[in-house]
Structures are given as structure tokens and as C-alpha cells.
Design a protein around this motif. Structure first.
Motif: not given
Length: 220
Positions: A48, A50, A174, A176-179, A183
């Protein structure tokens, strides 16, 4: 403006910067070296975070300075599914200690760029989607070139980085931005943060809760 942060060693000041400017600053530091050997940079962070974004900007900045560069993502060195999922598809212990083929990274990526190495680097080994070898050709990285390795769980492995960068996300960012399908890895990254302490181990800390507005500690 300075943004506050902290490590186990106390508060740390973070300065806002763009990814492009950060890459230029790192490239400038690497360009200061007159060593004929290869330079190796590690960019560590959860998917997440990037890490590939900074790796790409850094490669562009280095090439603009006339330096040969090779970017290697550790997702290309995953172990076969039969090994990764031996204890289930969402086993945290296996993810932390058995998903990535660190032996292959040492042999195919770091070994060839050791002093006296030949510079013949394998850019990836395993395709996790097809679950088979990629059969990618070796890449010749000339002496004086820069190897940029990026991805999760890079620190604490004794990889011989000349410069290491950790892109940090707060627990909330982390999550919020993890698929959603990934999770289950959140406890693994919490353990990695606690046991390896990449915030303190890395030479450079980047906070990227807002991906469009990172902040960093600057170069050591």
C-alpha cells in the motif's frame, strides 16, 4: 514547515517534499560516490505504500545523470504457491518468513553486484499469477551502475544496501489503502514494525499517509 513524527529513539522531524525531488536528492547522493562498484538501494514498505513509485522516479533521476540502473521488485521473487500456502492462504507467520525467496535474491541479485561480481542480475524469478518461473533473461548491470530493490519486508534481512529507505504508513492509513483481499496481512506488518523496527533501521524515513504529499527525514 516541519511535520512531527517519532521513532523508538525519540521524536523525528519530517520535511514535506515531492517524490520527484526526493528521487533527485537521493540520486545526487549516489552520484557523489566515485566508487567503481555497484551501488545498491533498498526501498522498503508495504504494498500500500507504493514503493515502486519512488523506485521509478529514482531510476529516472539516475538515468538523467548518465548512470546505469536496474529496478528489481521483490514481488518477482515470491516462492511457489505450494510453499507460500503450505499452512493456509492467510498464515501470518508464513507471510513474514516464507513468502519471499530471500536465498534467490542473495544469489541472483545481490551476489552479482558484490565487489568482484559480474553484474549479471536476474530481474525476476517467479510469476505468482501463473505460478511458474518467469524465464526472464539476465540483465547486465555495468560496474558503477545502481541496483534499486523495492518491496515489503526488506529490512532485517542483512541485505547489503548502501542506502535504505522505509516508506511508513500509520496503522489507519495502511488499513485504508490495503486491498480488502490483503487485509489479513495487516497483523504481519504490525509485527514487522514492532520486531524489525524499520522506522529506526532505515537510513531514510518517509511518511506517506497522504500519498500525494510525502514527508521525509532527509538524507543521513
Amino acid at each position: 514547515m516541519k511535520l512531527g513524527g517519532s521513532t523508538d529513539n525519540g521524536p523525528v522531524k519530517l520535511e514535506p517534499i515531492t517524490w520527484q525531488r526526493m528521487a533527485e536528492r537521493i540520486a545526487g547522493r549516489l552520484d557523489d560516490s566515485d566508487s567503481p562498484s555497484w551501488r545498491r538501494v533498498g526501498i522498503d514498505g508495504a504494498p500500500a505504500a507504493g514503493t515502486g513509485v519512488l523506485a521509478g522516479h529514482l531510476a529516472e533521476a539516475l538515468r538523467g545523470r548518465g548512470r546505469a540502473v536496474l529496478v528489481v521488485g521483490v514481488e518477482g521473487f515470491l516462492r511457489p504457491a505450494s510453499l507460500r500456502f503450505e499452512f493456509g492462504r492467510e498464515d501470518v507467520d508464513a507471510f513474514l518468513g516464507g513468502w519471499y525467496d530471500t536465498g534467490a535474491l542473495w544469489r541472483e541479485v545481490f551476489g552479482p553486484t558484490d565487489p568482484g561480481g559480474g553484474g549479471r542480475v536476474l530481474p525476476d524469478l517467479w510469476d505468482p499469477v501463473r505460478d511458474r518461473a518467469t524465464r526472464s533473461p539476465y540483465v547486465e548491470l555495468p560496474e558503477g551502475g545502481v541496483l534499486v530493490v523495492h518491496g515489503p519486508l526488506l529490512l532485517g534481512q542483512w541485505f547489503p544496501f548502501d542506502l535504505s529507505v522505509h516508506i511508513s504508513l500509520s496503522a489507519g492509513a495502511l488499513a485504508r489503502r490495503t486491498e480488502s483481499s490483503a487485509r489479513w496481512t495487516l497483523p504481519a506488518f504490525a509485527r514487522y514494525a514492532a520486531e524489525t523496527n524499520p522506522v529506526s533501521v532505515a537510513d531514510v524515513l518517509v511518511r506517506a499517509d497522504d500519498a500525494g504529499h510525502p514527508a521525509w527525514t532527509g538524507l543521513p
